[in-house]
Structure formats: structure tokens, C-alpha cells
Design a protein around this motif. Structure first.
Motif, mmCIF file in Angstrom:
data_model
loop_
_atom_site.group_PDB
_atom_site.id
_atom_site.type_symbol
_atom_site.label_atom_id
_atom_site.label_comp_id
_atom_site.label_asym_id
_atom_site.label_seq_id
_atom_site.Cartn_x
_atom_site.Cartn_y
_atom_site.Cartn_z
ATOM 1 N N ALA A 156 -71.777 28.423 -50.517
ATOM 2 C CA ALA A 156 -70.613 27.540 -50.536
ATOM 3 C C ALA A 156 -70.451 26.884 -49.172
ATOM 4 N N GLN A 163 -67.847 25.998 -47.742
ATOM 5 C CA GLN A 163 -66.629 26.432 -47.068
ATOM 6 C C GLN A 163 -66.911 27.530 -46.041
ATOM 7 N N ASP A 165 -60.426 23.917 -42.137
ATOM 8 C CA ASP A 165 -61.328 24.011 -43.281
ATOM 9 C C ASP A 165 -60.565 24.212 -44.592
ATOM 10 N N TYR A 166 -59.487 24.992 -44.554
ATOM 11 C CA TYR A 166 -58.771 25.234 -45.809
ATOM 12 C C TYR A 166 -58.192 23.943 -46.379
ATOM 13 N N TYR A 197 -61.547 21.872 -47.612
ATOM 14 C CA TYR A 197 -62.182 22.429 -48.804
ATOM 15 C C TYR A 197 -61.191 22.895 -49.870
ATOM 16 N N ASN A 198 -59.883 22.724 -49.597
ATOM 17 C CA ASN A 198 -58.836 23.083 -50.558
ATOM 18 C C ASN A 198 -58.963 24.553 -50.967
ATOM 19 N N ILE A 199 -59.001 25.434 -49.963
ATOM 20 C CA ILE A 199 -59.100 26.865 -50.246
ATOM 21 C C ILE A 199 -57.839 27.589 -49.748
#
Length: 405
Positions: A175, A177, A399-400, A403-405
């Protein structure tokens, strides 16, 4: 028993067969089938081989202060070790000290599965004088990431009353992410973890106090340990582009926060700027962003081989573990004072959710956009710099967010 009068107990809190769900132990037993109560639990199986590893590793070490008994109602701290979620153990350097227990509180450090460890600890602790309504979960590095994940897990909310985070975390080949410094991440799966605990959504409506700390040079080991030779300007640009992608890298490189000096021929070295970016990106600014977002709702030895981390005034990632636990070898007077102050603040926070204690500088809680940073062990003001809300988390997204995490 230690010279301080504190007592250490090692206990297996759960079992897990390979690829099977874990189950909580129903009887008191020593880790690893040992008959020696002085033996430390083995670490969980990891990316390297060692006789000190076992798959049956769900164990914890409990430190009990002198004079503890079931009527004491002592505050409890449960420590979650770091290691990027792929290495590390509860018996790592600096963690096996009775110093925090000696300060009249129950302390445990365990391997793996923080939520199960916390639940088990709540069952065991009252027998040793612990107050299960005063459980503080704490962690360093990826351990702090697990604390952050537990704050976003409604089913775990009952098991602790406050939290401390000593920095904040699918393989990169699986991944995008993930990366070399964050090889595994917790994600919002909508079930167990159902809030991202960031500015993209409201936080859960809980009122748990959170104590967050970082050190000056968190990325020192990663940058100087991974780059023993100077890094040229060309490689600096490439490293930023590889890490952040063209858009975010361009924003970082064109900002005034990480300006490069004028280099003489053959003297280019951009490692100081890379270290500052790494510290801000993964630790300092991310922690400040978390503090702002939280309050809007409610409010080490691994560095020994890195010369930069040995320089006077440099404090790298993990160096703070031995400060918190009072395990700096042969400390000088300044280090001894710092360890004492940190343990006084931890003791106050575990008891009341407030890190202020008599004789120490007042530490104001985060309020709105003001993080109210306290320079523990120093006197100089900590500049906001790139941790201004308009830069990290806005102009350069974390990053969140990307990557929409």
C-alpha cells in the motif's frame, strides 16, 4: 524486589495460537512456561531471529510500589512499547525500571494487543492496590500510535481514563500509504476504529486528558543513521519528491521553513534540513496538530551508533524513554533533575490528569490554536515555525489526509 522496595511481577495475560484469535488467561501463570519469577518475558516473533523470542508472547511485567495493598487505590500506568509495530518489546532498554512504581503508582509494560492488556490489567491491578478507575495508557513512538488508535476505539474507552503520547503510526510494497519509516499503520476501518482523530472529522465525545511530548531531534537517527555521508542539494530535492510526491515537495522546498544555506563547492550537506523536515512531519507538527484538534473537541540505545545523536544538545527519537523511566546510566546533575521533573509530572498526571506539580513551572493546557509548549529541561521558548496550522496539515497535508486513512 528492588532496592527501592518496589516489586516486579511477570505474568502471562493471554494466549494465542498461530493465526487464531487470542484469549485472556484465566489463571495466574509465568510467561513462556518459566518456573523462575525473576525471568523477563520473551519478545514477540519479529523480523530477525533470536532465542529471546516466542510466538506465545502475550505477557506483561508489573511493577508494584512498596507497601501496596488492595486498599491503596493507586493510580495505574500501562506502557506500550515502540518499534514501528514490527520490532520492540516490553523489556527493552530503559523500560524495566521500578522508578515510576517507587513514586507510589502501579506500572506495567506488556507485549502486543494493548486493548486486551489494558482489560487484563484492570482485572489484576486491584489485587496489588491499583485503582482501575485511574488507568493511564502511555506509549512511545509506535506505542503512542497505538494510544492514539485506542482513543479512536469506542469499545476501549472504558478501560482507561487518560493517555500520554510520546510522539505519534500494510507494507509499502502493498500500500502506498506505508513507507520505510512507517511500515505499518493503524487505519480507520469504520468498525473497531471509527474516527480518524484528525481535522477531517469530529473527535469522539469523550473528555480524557491527553499529555503529549516530543524531543528536539526525533528524526536524527533516521536521517544521520541512514545517511552517514553528506546529502547533496540534488539528492535533497529527490528525497523530498520521493517521500512527499511532486506537489507537497514543491510546497516544502519553496517555503521559508527549511531554507538551505549557501554552500561552498564540495561542502553541500542538507541533512540538517532533512532532519528538521522529518521531525516536523512525523513527530513535532503532527503532535501539535493532534493537540489542537483534540482540544477543539474537548480539548535510546538505538541512537548510540549515530554520531549526530551523541552531539551536545541533540535529543533524538527514543532518547526520552530513559528520562521518563529514570534509567539514564550515570546521569549528571542536569539529567537527574530532568528525570525527577518528568517523573513528578507523570505522577501528577496519573493521579489527576494534570501534569502540574508543586515546585515545577506551570504548564498551561492547549487552548484553541495555542499549543502552549513547555520546554522541559530548558528555558528557551519553542518557536512555532513550520508547525503553524497553515503549513503542516494545510499547505502540506499529512499522509492521513493525502491517503484518506
Amino acid at each position: 524486589m528492588f532496592g527501592s522496595g518496589a516489586t516486579r511481577f511477570a505474568v502471562k495475560y493471554a494466549s494465542a495460537d498461530r493465526w487464531e484469535h487470542s484469549s485472556v488467561s484465566t489463571r495466574w501463570q509465568l510467561p513462556d512456561g518459566s518456573a523462575d519469577p525473576a525471568v523477563q518475558p520473551k519478545m514477540c516473533a519479529q523480523v530477525f531471529s533470536s532465542d529471546d523470542m516466542t510466538e506465545d508472547c502475550l505477557s506483561m511485567t508489573l511493577f508494584v510500589p512498596p507497601g501496596a495493598n488492595p486498599t491503596k487505590k493507586l493510580p495505574i500506568m500501562m506502557w506500550i512499547h515502540g518499534g514501528s509495530l514490527i520490532v520492540g518489546s516490553s523489556s527493552a532498554t530503559g523500560l524495566t525500571s521500578p522508578n515510576l512504581a517507587y513514586r507510589n503508582q502501579l506500572y506495567c509494560c506488556g507485549n502486543s494487543i494493548p486493548s486486551m492488556l489494558s482489560n487484563s490489567f484492570q482485572t489484576i491491578a486491584p489485587s496489588f492496590g491499583g485503582d482501575k478507575s485511574k488507568v493511564t495508557i502511555a506509549g512511545q513512538s509506535s506505542g503512542a500510535s497505538l494510544v492514539r488508535a485506542l482513543l479512536a476505539t469506542p469499545s476501549a474507552s472504558f478501560s482507561f481514563h487518560d493517555a500520554t503520547q510520546d510522539q505519534f503510526f500494510a507494507s509499502a510494497s502493498v500500500a502506498p500509504q506505508a513507507g520505510s519509516f512507517v511500515p505499518i499503520r493503524m487505519v480507520n476501518d469504520g468498525k473497531l476504529i471509527n474516527t480518524p482523530l484528525d481535522s477531517t472529522a469530529k473527535f469522539p465525545k469523550v473528555s480524557k486528558p491527553v499529555l503529549i511530548t516530543t524531543v528536539n531531534h526525533e528524526a536524527g537517527n533516521a536521517i544521520y543513521g541512514g545517511n552517514t555521508d553528506p546529502v547533496t542539494v540534488s539528492d535533497y530535492i529527490g528525497d523530498n519528491t520521493d517521500t512527499f510526491g511532486p506537489a507537497r515537495a514543491n510546497t516544502i522546498l519553496s517555503s521559508d521553513h527549511y531554507n538551505l544555506p549557501s554552500f561552498s563547492d564540495g561542502e553541500e550537506d542538507t541533512r540538517p534540513q532533512l532532519e528538521a523536515i522529518g521531525t516536523d512531519y512525523i513527530w513535532r507538527c503532527a503532535s501539535w496538530t493532534f493537540a489542537r484538534n483534540w482540544v477543539r473537541q474537548w480539548w535510546y540505545p538505538s541512537n548510540a551508533g549515530v554520531p549526530f545523536c551523541q552531539e551536545n544538545g541533540v535529543i533524538c527519537h527514543e532518547d526520552d524513554i530513559q528520562v521518563v523511566f529514570g534509567t539514564i546510566p550515570n546521569p549528571d546533575s542536569t539529567q537527574s533533575t530532568l528525570m525527577t521533573q518528568m517523573q513528578q509530572r507523570y505522577k501528577a498526571f496519573l493521579a489527576s490528569g494534570n501534569p502540574n506539580a508543586n515546585g515545577l513551572s506551570s504548564w498551561a493546557a492547549t487552548s484553541g490554536s495555542s499549543v502552549n509548549i513547555l520546554n522541559i529541561g530548558g528555558t528557551a521558548a519553542i518557536p512555532v515555525g513550520a508547525c503553524d496550522p497553515s503549513f503542516w496539515g494545510s499547505a502540506v497535508q499529512y499522509d492521513y489526509q493525502v491517503y484518506n486513512i
